[in-house]
Enzyme design. Structure first.
Site, PDB file in Angstrom:
ATOM      1  N   GLU A 110       0.886  25.046   3.437  1.00  0.00           N
ATOM      2  CA  GLU A 110      -0.379  24.876   4.150  1.00  0.00           C
ATOM      3  C   GLU A 110      -1.572  25.031   3.224  1.00  0.00           C
ATOM      4  O   GLU A 110      -2.557  24.308   3.315  1.00  0.00           O
ATOM      5  CB  GLU A 110      -0.462  25.914   5.285  1.00  0.00           C
ATOM      6  CG  GLU A 110      -1.681  25.761   6.197  1.00  0.00           C
ATOM      7  CD  GLU A 110      -2.854  26.624   5.780  1.00  0.00           C
ATOM      8  OE1 GLU A 110      -3.923  26.507   6.397  1.00  0.00           O
ATOM      9  OE2 GLU A 110      -2.721  27.423   4.822  1.00  0.00           O
ATOM     10  N   ASP A 146       3.664  29.814   3.367  1.00  0.00           N
ATOM     11  CA  ASP A 146       3.175  30.065   2.013  1.00  0.00           C
ATOM     12  C   ASP A 146       1.949  30.964   2.001  1.00  0.00           C
ATOM     13  O   ASP A 146       1.306  31.190   3.029  1.00  0.00           O
ATOM     14  CB  ASP A 146       2.857  28.742   1.311  1.00  0.00           C
ATOM     15  CG  ASP A 146       1.798  27.925   2.043  1.00  0.00           C
ATOM     16  OD1 ASP A 146       1.788  27.934   3.288  1.00  0.00           O
ATOM     17  OD2 ASP A 146       0.967  27.293   1.371  1.00  0.00           O
TER      18      ASP A 146
END
Length: 477
Positions: free
Chosen positions: A140, A73
């Site tokens: 994350e 991400d």
């Protein structure tokens, strides 16, 4: 050495794939399709993490398996004058000298360059390396959720190379732990008093940045600046808040904030006088870090209601009393932040007003202490408290064989010693180490400036150096 163009080719593909936190479906499918097309074994676990396995080269079949890891991400931040939908649109880039950056948005080099390097490794059959497990974790940026929910039986490797460090020439071998604290106020309104003048103030143009790595760089927090101005007005007149918003992400220093306010008509001119004085003071205070700071005032339509005076007062109090920035420096390395807190976001919703903060510390006790102190400030003002993700730090091992071999590779390639350090930011290594306590770990990567902000840029030459280091180290292991 394999051609660095392969890395950039993959990164350019990644720029076309939307991958906001919690919405990684498209990048997940891209990775699974990549594995299928290259006839590599791939798994997707219940948390959405992707693992792609590649056998050892013929000269490394007896070497232990190595895990190479990064997250899928990206932080999705844009300037207010930019039209961009991170759920659908391609990241548009431009290059200036040795730097690549996006046009008004985050670039996603954090951690897209790491993904690109892993794919380059997996696609190149000329390299010398042990068996590798390329691990791509989800979500994350909003709390290390993919790593936290990683299946502890998924990985077979005993060595892990994380590609999420953002200063080439530095090896990270330890990081801070963190916890989020959310204050929730019940939104209570009342009829606007008679003869009140409405206006909007807006803070913009700030540098922002990473709430861990950049927290000690003297950058301004838009919410704190706005709160200071509200406190000034409160001392001078009967200011009432109608709504207040600022910041977006718990791990980013807020760059923008705004509020719709009301004061008695008789004090209309006072507002303008005070704002001019205030702007001058802020510009002087942050002259070295915030060259593009703007504080704007505009009149706006009257609102039928404003926040109750007690709630309006309490919001102003907590925003001013909440600590922000470094709380304590490391006792042995005074340049390293030990404990910090970030006043990350405030938003006025239909029924609530919430304030989001994040605390970091290399010391577990101090992390809990600053989180508790902050919670007590909010509780005293009548807010409900919700604790978010609590993730562990990563304790350094300066005598690690992996660190020694990586240092030898670096000197061999670049004829200078790397810097071995710990950082004041959360890395997935801490979470993974808790699941795999015997695993040796190191983190390195290219130089990325201003991550988590539209000013994010990656140094092109440092990408090549990180790639060469990765290839050399794998050959050495």
């Amino acid at each position: 050495m394999t051609n660095i163009k392969t890395v950039w080719n993959f990164f350019n593909q990644i720029l076309t794939i939307p991958r906001p936190s919690k919405k990684e479906e498209k990048i997940q499918q891209f990775l699974l399709d990549f594995a299928k097309n290259h006839k590599l074994s791939a798994k997707k676990d219940s948390a959405g993490n992707i693992l792609i396995y590649k056998p050892a080269s013929s000269n490394k079949t007896n070497s232990p398996t190595v895990v190479i890891q990064c997250h899928m991400d990206m932080v999705c931040e844009k300037n207010s004058n930019i039209t961009h939908d991170f759920n659908t649109d391609t990241i548009k880039t431009e290059t200036k000298g040795d730097w690549m950056h996006a046009k008004g948005t985050t670039l996603g080099a954090d951690n897209g360059i790491g993904i690109a390097m892993q794919l380059a490794l997996l696609s190149d059959n000329t390299l010398s390396h042990p068996a590798i497990e390329c691990l791509f974790t989800t979500d994350e940026e909003t709390g290390l959720y993919g790593a936290s929910n990683l299946d502890s039986r998924l990985l077979k490797g005993t060595t892990l190379i994380n590609l999420d460090t953002e200063e080439e020439g530095e090896f990270c071998i330890g990081c801070a732990g963190g916890i989020d604290s959310l204050a929730i106020f019940k939104k209570e309104e009342e009829t606007t008093p008679e003869n009140f003048f409405f206006f909007e103030v807006k803070v913009s143009g700030l540098s922002g940045g990473h709430s861990g790595e950049d927290i000690n760089k003297g950058r301004a927090n838009a919410i704190k600046i706005l709160a200071e101005y509200l406190a000034i007005l409160e001392r001078k007149t009967q200011v009432r808040v109608a709504k207040i918003n600022g910041g977006n992400l718990r791990n980013a220093i807020p760059r923008e904030a705004s509020a719709t306010l009301a004061v008695p008509y008789k004090d209309k001119e006072l507002v303008r006088i005070e704002i001019n004085i205030f702007i001058s003071e802020v510009e002087e205070k942050f002259s070295q870090t915030e060259a593009f700071f703007r504080f704007e005032l505009d009149s706006c339509d009257a609102h039928k209601s404003v926040l109750k005076k007690s709630l309006s007062d309490n919001i102003i109090i907590v925003l001013n009393n909440s600590p922000n920035g470094p709380v304590e420096m490391n006792k042995t390395n005074t340049k390293l932040v030990e404990t910090s807190t970030n006043l990350a976001a405030i938003h006025t919703l239909e029924d609530t007003i919430f304030i989001e903060t994040s605390q970091r510390s290399s010391n577990e006790t101090d992390k809990i202490k600053i989180s508790t102190e902050l919670s007590n400030i909010f509780l005293k003002a009548g807010a409900a408290i919700k604790k978010g993700k609590d993730y562990p730090g990563w304790n350094p091992d300066f005598q690690s064989e992996l660190v020694k071999k990586a240092s030898i590779s670096y000197v061999e390639l670049f004829n200078k010693e790397p810097i071995v350090k710990t950082i004041h930011a959360g890395l997935e290594c801490g979470v993974i180490a808790k699941k795999y306590p015997k695993m040796e770990m190191i983190s390195f990567g290219p130089t990325i400036l201003n991550p988590h902000s539209p000013s994010e840029k990656v140094q092109i030459s440092s990408v090549e150096k990180s790639w060469l280091l990765l290839v050399n180290l794998l050959n050495r292991l």
